[in-house]
Design an enzyme around this catalytic site. Sequence first.
Site, short mmCIF file in Angstrom:
data_model
loop_
_atom_site.label_atom_id
_atom_site.label_comp_id
_atom_site.label_asym_id
_atom_site.label_seq_id
_atom_site.Cartn_x
_atom_site.Cartn_y
_atom_site.Cartn_z
N GLY A 71 0.81 -1.22 0.00
CA GLY A 71 0.00 0.00 0.00
C GLY A 71 0.84 1.26 0.00
O GLY A 71 0.34 2.33 0.35
N GLY A 72 2.10 1.15 -0.40
CA GLY A 72 2.95 2.33 -0.51
C GLY A 72 3.25 3.01 0.80
O GLY A 72 3.63 4.18 0.82
N SER A 106 5.30 -5.65 -1.92
CA SER A 106 5.43 -4.26 -2.34
C SER A 106 6.07 -3.42 -1.23
O SER A 106 7.20 -3.69 -0.85
CB SER A 106 4.05 -3.72 -2.75
N ALA A 107 5.35 -2.41 -0.69
CA ALA A 107 5.92 -1.65 0.43
C ALA A 107 6.25 -2.58 1.60
O ALA A 107 7.19 -2.34 2.36
CB ALA A 107 4.96 -0.56 0.88
N ASP A 147 6.01 -5.00 -14.18
CA ASP A 147 5.94 -4.25 -12.92
C ASP A 147 7.01 -3.17 -12.94
O ASP A 147 8.19 -3.47 -13.12
CB ASP A 147 6.18 -5.22 -11.75
N HIS A 151 2.23 -5.79 -11.06
CA HIS A 151 2.61 -5.58 -9.67
C HIS A 151 1.57 -6.18 -8.71
O HIS A 151 0.38 -5.91 -8.83
CB HIS A 151 2.76 -4.08 -9.39
#
Length: 326
Positions: free
Chosen positions: A87-88, A164-165, A270, A299
């Site tokens: 979620g960045g 991801s994050a 990605d 991604h």
Amino acid sequence: MAAKKIVRPIFDNPFLNITVNPDGTVKRGPEVRNPPNPDPNSTSSVLSKDVTLDPNKNTWLRLYIPKMAAPRPPTAKLPLIFYYHGGGFVFCNADSSIFDAFCKGLVESLGAIIISLDYRLAPEHRLPAAYEDAVDGFFWVKNTKDKWITEYADLNNCFLCGTSAGGNLAYHAGLRFAAMAGDLEPLKVRGMILHQPYFSGTKRTGSEQKLANDPLLPLYAIDQMFDLSLPEGVDHDHEYCNPMANGAFKNGDEMRRLGWRVLVTGCFDDPSVDAGLECAKMLESKGVKTLKVLADGYHAMEVFDASMSGPLHHAIKDFIFSCDNI
């Protein structure tokens, strides 16, 4: 057999229209959030429950365990995976439906216990807040009397995993764990699983340039979320963003000395894939045994589409088994 057609998800993508409020907070839209399911009489093959981590920080953990293990302790205790959602660093939670479903799928496939961290989000809590929350999670497991941990979890067989994050978080949490490993006994981490990790830098990678207008994670969204999550006044070559930055591998010698292995996964479509591969190459150059697994796709595709997760589950299962037999 024909290859499975890869279809990108259609959803309200929060990364594309980030609204920063006058007070510095971010407007977050409604999302589907799943309650835990601790009921052993339910039809689910995975049980889950939430526990408070730090009430002052409003952080908590969601624990997952295979239901078949719950009636009695298994003959052999189960691997323990610390999981960090994506979620960045700005969006999502441990109980967000997509990450809750992803963790359940991993538990079902691996036969492992997962502890998913609900960490503080940026920009209200900029990095290293999330990394510090991960360290709190380590100490909670070390000290807890919770029966799901004391009776079922093999604390000598732990892994750090993130998407991801969350992959970025797993990496930096790993550096912190390695620096204080003696203080965290009996926990023993054997490896890290960086699932399409979220890294970047001031110099654009090839995949960032090629996929600058990616419909899920365009380059401007990558930049904006790092602007919101990094300490104020730093650029994107800060160690929290760029693992190749000067000093970013501090404590890495301890990671190597402890014999950790690292699995880095990526998808060809990605924008973040090349940064993840550069991190893997750097780890290899430092003497850390690293495995790279690449696939067609976008991604975090295994999070958005559970039907795409089979190869990833197999790769993680093989990786965990290989680490357990060192």
